[in-house]
Design a protein around this motif. Structure first.
Motif, PDB file in Angstrom:
ATOM      1  N   THR A 126       0.605  -1.432   0.215  1.00 26.58           N
ATOM      2  CA  THR A 126      -0.046  -0.018   0.136  1.00 26.58           C
ATOM      3  C   THR A 126       0.905   1.073   0.029  1.00 26.58           C
ATOM      4  OG1 THR A 126      -0.010  -0.064   2.589  1.00 26.58           O
ATOM      5  CG2 THR A 126      -1.798  -1.628   1.102  1.00 26.58           C
ATOM      6  N   LEU A 160       1.247   4.817   2.331  1.00 26.12           N
ATOM      7  CA  LEU A 160       0.630   5.666   3.271  1.00 26.12           C
ATOM      8  C   LEU A 160       0.842   7.112   2.857  1.00 26.12           C
ATOM      9  CD1 LEU A 160       1.389   3.662   6.046  1.00 26.12           C
ATOM     10  CD2 LEU A 160      -0.540   3.038   4.542  1.00 26.12           C
ATOM     11  N   ARG A 220      -3.068   9.350   9.601  1.00 23.65           N
ATOM     12  CA  ARG A 220      -2.829  10.439   8.052  1.00 23.65           C
ATOM     13  C   ARG A 220      -3.650  11.209   7.726  1.00 23.65           C
ATOM     14  NH1 ARG A 220      -3.201   3.943   9.506  1.00 23.65           N
ATOM     15  NH2 ARG A 220      -2.663   3.006   7.998  1.00 23.65           N
ATOM     16  N   ASP A 270      -5.128   5.383   3.137  1.00 20.59           N
ATOM     17  CA  ASP A 270      -4.257   4.653   2.260  1.00 20.59           C
ATOM     18  C   ASP A 270      -4.691   4.097   0.398  1.00 20.59           C
ATOM     19  OD1 ASP A 270      -3.771   4.666   4.790  1.00 20.59           O
ATOM     20  OD2 ASP A 270      -3.419   2.166   4.941  1.00 20.59           O
ATOM     21  N   SER A 272       2.446  -1.421   4.160  1.00 19.37           N
ATOM     22  CA  SER A 272       3.483   0.194   3.590  1.00 19.37           C
ATOM     23  C   SER A 272       4.372  -0.720   2.658  1.00 19.37           C
ATOM     24  CB  SER A 272       3.792   0.724   4.701  1.00 19.37           C
ATOM     25  OG  SER A 272       4.364   1.544   3.959  1.00 19.37           O
ATOM     26  N   THR A 291      -5.921  -3.723   4.995  1.00 16.18           N
ATOM     27  CA  THR A 291      -4.276  -3.865   5.508  1.00 16.18           C
ATOM     28  C   THR A 291      -4.423  -3.796   6.944  1.00 16.18           C
ATOM     29  OG1 THR A 291      -2.581  -2.225   5.575  1.00 16.18           O
ATOM     30  CG2 THR A 291      -5.132  -0.946   5.728  1.00 16.18           C
TER      31      THR A 291
END
Length: 439
Positions: free
Chosen positions: A266, A268, A276, A280, A328, A426
């Motif tokens: 992913t 981020l 955040r 994501d 990530s 995730t």
């Protein structure tokens, strides 16, 4: 079995700065990573102070993340506060060649980020002492430092093998023997593998079946096995030079093995505190990198759909789907490692697998026993559950030029529920650990 340590192209390479920027890879088919230098040195600065997100953006146009940001993003604080940091558990990392400077590099990483040294860090060479290879040293560094970053009080065991992995079966027998040694001597609780090869690069499906001994043994002994899903999206390198790619959809083994948890990638979007700033999405830096650079995912042509994926059969059909979870892995949002006296930026699913290994080690600790094969428990929880936040943005389609032609390998789009670009989603560390510990 590749790492695909590749360089960023274009403006990223041209930018002058104080860090080395690379794209690190894992489960993709390739030859000696020396064919693609793992980093272009951009005036790397020795020292004990890691860069901030702002410094990385200013110098390279991309953010970079250290342990504090990633731990916050995966909600690990309550676990650490409760004293759950992987105590009593051992994470096993398997790498060709290893790194002659890994112990001093880990010490520099720990000093830079204010982390304790692991209770135990051992290096074994059960199938022969390896030589040195600077490209694989970077892979080793990423594996060791980030498994430790997530589970700082877990023991680390690095199993080095002496043969360079290439496409197909080359190098895999040594890996299998090293892992079987670890399992037969009960040396670890979680095994993380940042390597692999496209299923189509093996002589036959039977040849893959002959290499599964360590995974069947791990399942029997309740040892969790993880593998990076790859760094070429729905494609993968098709020859030993890493310069050509499949023009059709493929997936990589061992991530595609039903006895292994495949870990995808992913991207981020975090601020300096790790909060955040956007949801994501599936990692896909293909445009930035000038070639395939995205989380591996798709349907196996070797393994039929396992029982644990019955709930997602509308997506996988009669095939084993990959990945199972994603963490990530982006270049645009890179990991910071400490390598040979300098802080360096890397990306790729080689980052995602050891990160998840640290979380799994903590889940073992909280459960009071090893969880072993995770897949049935993960799919029982399902996408969008508290421990597995859904990913609904992005895709793993990749484009590249090859043989004088332009190619696009259409991948899979992240949607609500399970998909073949992000899997179940995730991780929320605290909630997933709690759920797995009860499973």
């Amino acid at each position: 079995m590749p790492r695909m340590w590749g360089t960023l192209a274009g403006a990223m390479v041209a930018a002058a700065g104080s860090l080395a920027v690379v794209s690190s890879g894992a489960a993709v088919a390739s030859a000696a990573p020396a064919a693609v230098p793992f980093a272009i040195p951009l005036g790397a600065v020795p020292g004990a102070k890691p860069p901030t997100i702002a410094q990385c953006k200013a110098q390279f146009g991309v953010p970079c993340y250290g342990p504090a940001q990633i731990r916050a993003a995966y909600d690990m604080a309550s676990l650490y506060k409760a004293g759950h940091e992987g105590q009593g558990k051992t994470i096993v990392l398997v790498d060709a060649f290893g790194s002659p400077s890994i112990k001093s590099d880990l010490a520099g990483f720990d000093k830079g980020f204010g982390l304790p040294a692991p209770p135990s860090f051992k290096i074994i060479t059960p199938v022969g002492k390896p030589g040195t290879n600077s490209d694989w040293a970077g892979e080793t560094t990423l594996d060791v430092e980030w498994a430790h970053a997530m589970a700082p009080k877990a023991n680390i065991l690095l199993a080095e093998t002496p043969k360079n992995e290439t496409i197909g079966t080359a190098g895999f027998p040594q890996i299998v023997k090293a892992e079987e040694f670890v399992l037969n001597h009960k040396l670890g609780d979680v095994i993380s593998q940042s390597f692999g090869a496209a299923e189509q690069t093996f002589p036959s499906a039977k040849s893959i079946m002959g290499l599964r001994g360590a995974y069947t043994l791990a399942a029997k002994d309740k040892v969790s096995v993880l593998a990076s899903s790859g760094d070429a999206g729905a494609s993968s390198p098709s020859d030993a030079s890493q310069s050509t790619f499949f023009t059709k959809r493929v997936v990589n083994w061992p991530a595609s093995d039903p006895l292994v948890t495949g870990v995808g990638g992913t991207q981020l979007h975090l601020n300096q505190s790790g909060a955040r700033t956007a949801p994501d999405n599936v990692w896909n830096d293909t445009q930035l990198a000038g070639g395939p650079a995205s989380g591996g995912g798709g349907a196996s042509t070797v393994f039929p759909r396992p029982a644990f994926q019955k709930s997602v059969s509308s997506v996988t059909g009669n095939h084993r789907g990959v990945p199972d979870v994603s963490l990530s892995a982006a270049i645009d949002g890179a990991a910071i490692i400490y390598l040979s006296g300098s802080f360096t930026l890397v990306g790729g699913t080689s980052w995602a697998s050891p990160t998840f290994a640290g979380i799994v080690a903590i889940a073992d600790q909280v459960a009071g026993h090893d969880l072993g094969d995770l897949n049935a428990a993960l799919y029982k929880l399902g996408p969008g559950s508290a421990g597995l936040p859904d990913i609904t943005r992005g895709n793993n389609t990749v484009a590249f030029s090859q043989g004088g032609k332009s190619h696009v390998v259409k991948g899979f789009t992240a949607v609500k529920g399970y998909d073949l670009s992000s899997g179940l989603g995730t991780v929320n560390g605290a909630k997933l650990v709690a759920a797995l510990a009860k499973s």
